[in-house]
Motif scaffolding. Sequence first.
Motif, mmCIF file in Angstrom:
data_model
loop_
_atom_site.group_PDB
_atom_site.id
_atom_site.type_symbol
_atom_site.label_atom_id
_atom_site.label_comp_id
_atom_site.label_asym_id
_atom_site.label_seq_id
_atom_site.Cartn_x
_atom_site.Cartn_y
_atom_site.Cartn_z
ATOM 1 N N THR A 29 66.336 -59.299 -11.773
ATOM 2 C CA THR A 29 66.325 -59.579 -13.218
ATOM 3 C C THR A 29 67.223 -60.758 -13.594
ATOM 4 O O THR A 29 67.456 -60.997 -14.779
ATOM 5 N N PRO A 32 65.311 -64.222 -16.459
ATOM 6 C CA PRO A 32 64.518 -63.474 -17.441
ATOM 7 C C PRO A 32 63.032 -63.779 -17.311
ATOM 8 O O PRO A 32 62.634 -64.936 -17.182
ATOM 9 N N HIS A 33 62.202 -62.739 -17.285
ATOM 10 C CA HIS A 33 60.752 -62.930 -17.247
ATOM 11 C C HIS A 33 60.070 -61.656 -17.739
ATOM 12 O O HIS A 33 60.637 -60.569 -17.683
ATOM 13 N N ALA A 100 61.354 -60.933 -22.293
ATOM 14 C CA ALA A 100 61.897 -61.509 -21.071
ATOM 15 C C ALA A 100 63.228 -60.889 -20.654
ATOM 16 O O ALA A 100 63.589 -60.938 -19.472
ATOM 17 N N VAL A 101 63.979 -60.320 -21.589
ATOM 18 C CA VAL A 101 65.302 -59.767 -21.247
ATOM 19 C C VAL A 101 65.341 -58.239 -21.367
ATOM 20 O O VAL A 101 66.392 -57.633 -21.191
ATOM 21 N N ARG A 104 66.645 -56.397 -18.277
ATOM 22 C CA ARG A 104 68.089 -56.506 -18.070
ATOM 23 C C ARG A 104 68.821 -55.471 -18.934
ATOM 24 O O ARG A 104 69.782 -54.853 -18.479
ATOM 25 N N GLY A 184 69.299 -65.707 -24.165
ATOM 26 C CA GLY A 184 68.950 -65.294 -22.817
ATOM 27 C C GLY A 184 69.628 -63.975 -22.471
ATOM 28 O O GLY A 184 69.597 -63.036 -23.252
ATOM 29 N N THR A 185 70.273 -63.930 -21.283
ATOM 30 C CA THR A 185 70.958 -62.706 -20.856
ATOM 31 C C THR A 185 72.453 -62.735 -21.184
ATOM 32 O O THR A 185 73.198 -61.849 -20.754
#
Length: 327
Positions: A29, A32-33, A100-101, A104, A184-185
């Motif tokens: 992970t 991100p996808h 995408a996240v 996570r 993002g993350t």
Amino acid sequence: MEVFVGSPGLWAISIAVLVGLLVGDFVITRKPHEVSMKEAVGWSVFYLALPFVFAVYVWLAFSGAEATEFVTGFVVEKSLSVDNLFVFMLILTGFAVPAAVQQRVLLYGIVGALVLRGIFIALGAAMLKAGTWAFLVFGLILFVSAVKILLEALKGHQDEKDPSEMRSVKLMRRIMPVTDDYRGTKMTVREAGKRALTPLAIVVVAVFATDIVFAVDSVPAVYGITEDPYLVFATNAFALLGLRALYFVLQAVLAKLVYLNHGLALILAFIGVKLVLHWAHTVWPAVPTVPTPVSLLTIVVVLTVVTVLSLRVSRRREEQEAARSQA
């Protein structure tokens, strides 16, 4: 003196494997996808196969009794984890977490749940070592949880609270500023020379807060199946490890399991009765106890019935809505 399955060597190997699997998940992970159905199903099959391979090992290395206790405990924990997934879905939807996240966030939630359950497992073992009264305490906890879950189920999921109204989330917003968008993350960023939280950090806090609630239910439930701390740990670890992938497999189905909480309430109440009977048996040996195979059969039957009923009711509702839209 009762002999438990978990030797120091087995504990060390199990924790090392667990950490290795979690590190592997974090590596997967890292970028991100959006998770494809093929990827989610592949990992779900892998994580669902692991506990049954482990059950065969327990059967061969120890006995069928310990293996049956493990499988029963795993089924209980997996069913509770599906309810945990529903709450995660509400949180991810409520905070509009980008696809995408999402995995996570789920991974953070799994790590938090493992740590918390490890603490509760140790506390539970200490209580059981102190006296059989712990079974009565665990039984009462499960009764209260069963009533609470049933009342919430009767009200319907539409009455779930807004995740942003959770006390832990409000506290975090008071402590530090929060950015308007996801980065993002990243959970913290520096803006205008000051450190600020991203919405992702708030989501993770909300997930951790729900982990505490589920740990209170799940650990006493599995102690109702087995008194072996290692098997309790193993059932929780195997049940939680595959949640990240299972979420994306069940995402479309979770909303259709309208009677899941009704079934979980029945299971928790049943295990509560089992615990109370076990405690009573230690005081009055004439009081009967519930054998583990009976527990496994009861739990499987309840889960099967509520799943079939849920899917039938959901299908009927969809047909009625389709008929109304065509009228």
